[in-house]
Design a protein around this motif. Structure first.
Motif, PDB file in Angstrom:
ATOM      1  N   GLU A   1       0.839  -1.209   0.000  1.00  0.00           N
ATOM      2  CA  GLU A   1       0.000   0.000   0.000  1.00  0.00           C
ATOM      3  C   GLU A   1       0.874   1.259   0.000  1.00  0.00           C
ATOM      4  O   GLU A   1       0.606   2.207  -0.750  1.00  0.00           O
ATOM      5  N   GLU A   2       1.912   1.265   0.819  1.00  0.00           N
ATOM      6  CA  GLU A   2       2.806   2.420   0.862  1.00  0.00           C
ATOM      7  C   GLU A   2       3.512   2.594  -0.478  1.00  0.00           C
ATOM      8  O   GLU A   2       3.641   3.720  -0.970  1.00  0.00           O
ATOM      9  N   PHE A   3       3.963   1.495  -1.071  1.00  0.00           N
ATOM     10  CA  PHE A   3       4.623   1.554  -2.373  1.00  0.00           C
ATOM     11  C   PHE A   3       3.680   2.125  -3.422  1.00  0.00           C
ATOM     12  O   PHE A   3       4.060   2.979  -4.226  1.00  0.00           O
ATOM     13  N   ARG A   4       2.437   1.646  -3.408  1.00  0.00           N
ATOM     14  CA  ARG A   4       1.451   2.123  -4.371  1.00  0.00           C
ATOM     15  C   ARG A   4       1.186   3.616  -4.182  1.00  0.00           C
ATOM     16  O   ARG A   4       1.100   4.366  -5.157  1.00  0.00           O
ATOM     17  N   ASP A   5       1.089   4.050  -2.919  1.00  0.00           N
ATOM     18  CA  ASP A   5       0.871   5.471  -2.649  1.00  0.00           C
ATOM     19  C   ASP A   5       2.055   6.304  -3.133  1.00  0.00           C
ATOM     20  O   ASP A   5       1.867   7.363  -3.741  1.00  0.00           O
ATOM     21  N   VAL A   6       3.259   5.846  -2.848  1.00  0.00           N
ATOM     22  CA  VAL A   6       4.461   6.571  -3.287  1.00  0.00           C
ATOM     23  C   VAL A   6       4.506   6.626  -4.806  1.00  0.00           C
ATOM     24  O   VAL A   6       4.835   7.656  -5.395  1.00  0.00           O
ATOM     25  N   THR A   7       4.161   5.516  -5.440  1.00  0.00           N
ATOM     26  CA  THR A   7       4.164   5.469  -6.907  1.00  0.00           C
ATOM     27  C   THR A   7       3.158   6.459  -7.478  1.00  0.00           C
ATOM     28  O   THR A   7       3.449   7.145  -8.460  1.00  0.00           O
ATOM     29  N   ARG A   8       1.995   6.544  -6.858  1.00  0.00           N
ATOM     30  CA  ARG A   8       0.981   7.504  -7.323  1.00  0.00           C
ATOM     31  C   ARG A   8       1.496   8.930  -7.211  1.00  0.00           C
ATOM     32  O   ARG A   8       1.352   9.728  -8.133  1.00  0.00           O
TER      33      ARG A   8
ATOM     34  N   LYS B   1       4.585   9.899  -7.017  1.00  0.00           N
ATOM     35  CA  LYS B   1       5.698  10.079  -7.946  1.00  0.00           C
ATOM     36  C   LYS B   1       5.183  10.269  -9.367  1.00  0.00           C
ATOM     37  O   LYS B   1       5.664  11.124 -10.112  1.00  0.00           O
ATOM     38  N   THR B   2       4.190   9.484  -9.743  1.00  0.00           N
ATOM     39  CA  THR B   2       3.610   9.601 -11.078  1.00  0.00           C
ATOM     40  C   THR B   2       2.971  10.973 -11.260  1.00  0.00           C
ATOM     41  O   THR B   2       3.143  11.608 -12.311  1.00  0.00           O
ATOM     42  N   ARG B   3       2.264  11.435 -10.258  1.00  0.00           N
ATOM     43  CA  ARG B   3       1.658  12.772 -10.337  1.00  0.00           C
ATOM     44  C   ARG B   3       2.738  13.842 -10.489  1.00  0.00           C
ATOM     45  O   ARG B   3       2.596  14.772 -11.271  1.00  0.00           O
TER      46      ARG B   3
ATOM     47  N   GLN C   1       5.708  13.398 -11.742  1.00  0.00           N
ATOM     48  CA  GLN C   1       6.289  13.276 -13.080  1.00  0.00           C
ATOM     49  C   GLN C   1       5.383  13.924 -14.118  1.00  0.00           C
ATOM     50  O   GLN C   1       5.856  14.624 -15.022  1.00  0.00           O
TER      51      GLN C   1
END
Length: 99
Positions: free
Chosen positions: A58-65, A67-69, A71
């Motif tokens: 869940e934390e990885f997914r949140d960080v990825t979101r 980070k994607t935003r 980017q």
């Protein structure tokens, strides 16, 4: 009298076998309880490990979101900068062309 003695001896042997069998079963029960306790602890440890993995995901997914935003926002800024540069270049070309 001898027959009665034989019957008592047979009965005593049966009782002794039952006592031995009972003790063996008690030992097996003890072993099974110990094994069950170990398995329950292993299951609890695995449940905790799974919970931690899910939290990590869940934390990885949140960080990825995030980070994607970031980017996407960065790309938008770059595109806007490029468009502004093109507009300035076009304006400069038009100014030089008129002269």
């Amino acid at each position: 009298m001898g027959e009665l003695k034989n019957k008592f001896e047979e009965l005593e042997l049966r009782i002794q076998k039952l006592i031995n069998s009972h003790q063996n079963l008690r030992n097996q029960i003890t072993q099974l309880k110990e094994e069950n306790a170990k398995l329950e602890k292993t299951a609890a440890d695995e449940r905790e490990r799974l919970k931690m993995m899910q939290q990590g995901f869940e934390e990885f997914r949140d960080v990825t979101r995030v980070k994607t935003r970031a980017q996407i926002s960065g790309l938008k800024t770059k595109v806007n900068d490029m468009i502004s540069e093109i507009d300035r270049s076009v304006a400069l070309i038009e100014t030089n062309h008129k002269q």
